[in-house]
Design a protein around this motif. Sequence first.
Motif, PDB file in Angstrom:
ATOM      1  N   ASN A 154       0.818  -3.739   8.726  1.00 40.91           N
ATOM      2  CA  ASN A 154      -0.513  -3.318   7.815  1.00 40.91           C
ATOM      3  C   ASN A 154      -0.359  -3.317   6.503  1.00 40.91           C
TER       4      ASN A 154
ATOM      5  N   ASN B 226       3.075   0.496   9.106  1.00 41.31           N
ATOM      6  CA  ASN B 226       2.261   0.639   7.945  1.00 41.31           C
ATOM      7  C   ASN B 226       2.955   0.935   6.608  1.00 41.31           C
TER       8      ASN B 226
ATOM      9  N   HIS C 275      -5.655   1.063   4.459  1.00 41.94           N
ATOM     10  CA  HIS C 275      -5.874   2.224   5.239  1.00 41.94           C
ATOM     11  C   HIS C 275      -5.295   2.098   6.871  1.00 41.94           C
ATOM     12  N   ASP C 276      -5.416   3.160   7.503  1.00 41.42           N
ATOM     13  CA  ASP C 276      -4.739   3.099   8.748  1.00 41.42           C
ATOM     14  C   ASP C 276      -5.703   2.359   9.491  1.00 41.42           C
TER      15      ASP C 276
END
Length: 123
Positions: A35, A56, A39-40
């Motif tokens: 990612n 992330n 944002h998650d």
Amino acid sequence: MSVAVAVTDSPEGRTALDSAVAEARALDTGLLLINLTLHDFTDDEIPADLDVTLINRSGRGDRDPVTAVLDELSDHAEVDRLVLGVRSRSRVGKVLLGSVAQRLILRSPVPVLTVRVPEAARR
């Protein structure tokens, strides 16, 4: 064996994710989702039918995106391909601005599958 995808906050990132999911399903393998957005991912963005490992970033101050992806590829030896979304750039744009995708294509230790945003989605 596994498929990795680097997802950015762009139409190219979304196209890369969709293509990587299709590739992982076709190969009946797992997905390493890196990612690069700020944002998650929500549960509805991550396919439930795949074995997904989500990596992330911690925000803008995190490592260079290219370094982050290359580090994850070296940490996950099971990955045998990387999926990236790409877009066309002018010659001047290529000279003045570095491209994360271009740098990853040149440095990736595994084959890279590049995908473009469908023409209809660019309008």
